[in-house]
Scaffold this motif. Structure first.
Motif, PDB file in Angstrom:
ATOM      1  N   UNK A 187       2.760  13.253  35.942  1.00  0.00           N
ATOM      2  CA  UNK A 187       3.570  13.334  37.156  1.00  0.00           C
ATOM      3  C   UNK A 187       2.725  13.782  38.345  1.00  0.00           C
ATOM      4  N   UNK A 188       1.884  14.783  38.132  1.00  0.00           N
ATOM      5  CA  UNK A 188       1.045  15.281  39.220  1.00  0.00           C
ATOM      6  C   UNK A 188       0.116  14.181  39.730  1.00  0.00           C
ATOM      7  N   UNK A 189      -0.510  13.444  38.807  1.00  0.00           N
ATOM      8  CA  UNK A 189      -1.401  12.350  39.205  1.00  0.00           C
ATOM      9  C   UNK A 189      -0.646  11.295  40.002  1.00  0.00           C
ATOM     10  N   UNK A 190       0.563  10.996  39.543  1.00  0.00           N
ATOM     11  CA  UNK A 190       1.400   9.991  40.213  1.00  0.00           C
ATOM     12  C   UNK A 190       1.745  10.414  41.640  1.00  0.00           C
ATOM     13  N   UNK A 191       2.235  11.628  41.818  1.00  0.00           N
ATOM     14  CA  UNK A 191       2.678  12.070  43.138  1.00  0.00           C
ATOM     15  C   UNK A 191       1.520  12.335  44.100  1.00  0.00           C
ATOM     16  N   UNK A 192       0.364  12.684  43.589  1.00  0.00           N
ATOM     17  CA  UNK A 192      -0.781  12.957  44.460  1.00  0.00           C
ATOM     18  C   UNK A 192      -1.350  11.688  45.093  1.00  0.00           C
ATOM     19  N   UNK A 193      -0.866  10.525  44.666  1.00  0.00           N
ATOM     20  CA  UNK A 193      -1.274   9.267  45.306  1.00  0.00           C
ATOM     21  C   UNK A 193      -0.604   9.108  46.666  1.00  0.00           C
ATOM     22  N   UNK A 235      -6.016  19.420  52.981  1.00  0.00           N
ATOM     23  CA  UNK A 235      -5.129  20.579  53.092  1.00  0.00           C
ATOM     24  C   UNK A 235      -3.815  20.357  52.361  1.00  0.00           C
ATOM     25  N   UNK A 236      -3.225  19.177  52.557  1.00  0.00           N
ATOM     26  CA  UNK A 236      -1.933  18.891  51.929  1.00  0.00           C
ATOM     27  C   UNK A 236      -2.066  18.844  50.411  1.00  0.00           C
ATOM     28  N   UNK A 237      -3.095  18.183  49.916  1.00  0.00           N
ATOM     29  CA  UNK A 237      -3.302  18.088  48.471  1.00  0.00           C
ATOM     30  C   UNK A 237      -3.576  19.466  47.878  1.00  0.00           C
ATOM     31  N   UNK A 238      -4.369  20.266  48.579  1.00  0.00           N
ATOM     32  CA  UNK A 238      -4.634  21.627  48.107  1.00  0.00           C
ATOM     33  C   UNK A 238      -3.352  22.452  48.045  1.00  0.00           C
ATOM     34  N   UNK A 239      -2.514  22.275  49.074  1.00  0.00           N
ATOM     35  CA  UNK A 239      -1.239  23.003  49.105  1.00  0.00           C
ATOM     36  C   UNK A 239      -0.337  22.605  47.942  1.00  0.00           C
ATOM     37  N   UNK A 240      -0.348  21.318  47.620  1.00  0.00           N
ATOM     38  CA  UNK A 240       0.458  20.849  46.493  1.00  0.00           C
ATOM     39  C   UNK A 240      -0.093  21.383  45.176  1.00  0.00           C
ATOM     40  N   UNK A 241      -1.383  21.277  45.009  1.00  0.00           N
ATOM     41  CA  UNK A 241      -1.998  21.717  43.753  1.00  0.00           C
ATOM     42  C   UNK A 241      -1.831  23.216  43.509  1.00  0.00           C
ATOM     43  N   UNK A 242      -1.742  23.976  44.589  1.00  0.00           N
ATOM     44  CA  UNK A 242      -1.593  25.430  44.438  1.00  0.00           C
ATOM     45  C   UNK A 242      -0.133  25.876  44.370  1.00  0.00           C
ATOM     46  N   UNK A 243       0.778  24.920  44.545  1.00  0.00           N
ATOM     47  CA  UNK A 243       2.203  25.240  44.514  1.00  0.00           C
ATOM     48  C   UNK A 243       2.665  25.486  43.074  1.00  0.00           C
ATOM     49  N   UNK A 244       3.300  26.613  42.862  1.00  0.00           N
ATOM     50  CA  UNK A 244       3.718  27.019  41.518  1.00  0.00           C
ATOM     51  C   UNK A 244       4.648  25.982  40.891  1.00  0.00           C
ATOM     52  N   UNK A 245       5.628  25.484  41.647  1.00  0.00           N
ATOM     53  CA  UNK A 245       6.584  24.508  41.109  1.00  0.00           C
ATOM     54  C   UNK A 245       5.871  23.215  40.754  1.00  0.00           C
ATOM     55  N   UNK A 246       4.967  22.753  41.609  1.00  0.00           N
ATOM     56  CA  UNK A 246       4.242  21.501  41.373  1.00  0.00           C
ATOM     57  C   UNK A 246       3.346  21.616  40.148  1.00  0.00           C
ATOM     58  N   UNK A 247       2.737  22.796  39.950  1.00  0.00           N
ATOM     59  CA  UNK A 247       1.824  22.980  38.820  1.00  0.00           C
ATOM     60  C   UNK A 247       2.545  22.872  37.477  1.00  0.00           C
TER      61      UNK A 247
END
Length: 258
Positions: free
Chosen positions: A156-162, A138-150
């Protein structure tokens, strides 16, 4: 030891101001998650400062066989400073709603991964539990769907998703945004970290100046006073920012209750 007395009185005054402010704003509903966490973190800040006061002897105890332990005071001072950084980053720093939600979701991911790491040391497969799996997804999905995060780079995305980072910004970036002097902070942080982790700088000179033995000495008094100065500084910064965030809400709350 007039300098110690001044530092202690400054600390007591700052803590009293913050405690009174917290009590004055008690019971006001938080309109946003940012306000909710501001309340929690400001309370944690005051609680930590209060604990420091239990370790730092009252000035009238100088020369009366009080217990002195600037090293422990320093460790809690680092805790308080880090609490302020989180408080500013999550609750005061200006950003869009999308970015704030991304910051919060990253903290949720870090919280989850920290629990996984902690329970793994006990041989417990925390991440294998269905509930834990769902939280991570759920948390990862929420991040991936976040406009600012995208809008971040793929790297950077790969790094923070760890989930190894709780913040998108570095300490220096947060401090700069808060108007703090980074070099000044770094000195405080290195000083307190050496005592928090019992690095060599925290114990090599225990034989010099009769420090680290629980007894009164010039070094113990001076370094405890130094920490109290730092505690006062961050308490007052947080107080101003917390008041600014909640003052309007308090006025609205009073008007609504008339």
């Amino acid at each position: 030891m007039e300098n110690y007395k001044e530092s202690f009185e400054k600390y007591e005054s700052a803590l009293l101001e913050c405690t009174n402010l917290s009590q004055n704003f008690a019971g006001i509903p938080s309109p946003t998650s940012s306000h909710f966490y501001a309340s929690l973190l400001f309370t944690k800040l005051c609680n930590c400062a209060n604990s420091i006061g239990h370790l730092a002897p009252n000035p009238d105890q100088i020369g009366k066989n009080a217990h002195w332990d600037y090293s422990s005071v320093s460790s809690l001072t680092r805790d308080l400073i880090e609490c302020y950084i989180t408080f500013y980053y999550l609750c005061i720093d200006k950003c869009s709603i999308e970015e704030w939600n991304a910051r919060w979701q990253l903290m949720n991911l870090h919280d989850h991964m920290s629990r996984v790491k902690m329970f793994n040391t006990l041989g417990i497969d925390y991440e294998g539990k269905e509930e834990a799996k769902n939280v991570k997804i759920e948390v990862i999905d929420n991040l991936k769907s976040n406009k600012w995060f995208r809008e971040l780079s793929d790297k950077e995305k790969t790094h923070f998703l760890k989930g190894k980072n709780a913040f998108f910004k570095s300490q220096d970036e947060i401090l700069t945004a808060s108007g703090s002097n980074v070099s000044d902070f770094r000195f405080k942080y290195i000083f307190s970290s050496n005592h928090t982790h019992t690095f060599p700088m925290g114990f090599y000179r225990m034989a010099d100046g009769n420090r680290g033995r629980g007894v009164e000495s010039i070094i113990e008094i001076q370094y405890t006073a130094l920490c109290l100065e730092w505690v006062s500084e961050y308490l007052l910064k947080a107080k101003t920012e917390f008041a600014g965030k909640f003052e309007t809400l308090k006025l609205c709350n009073l008007q609504c209750n008339k």
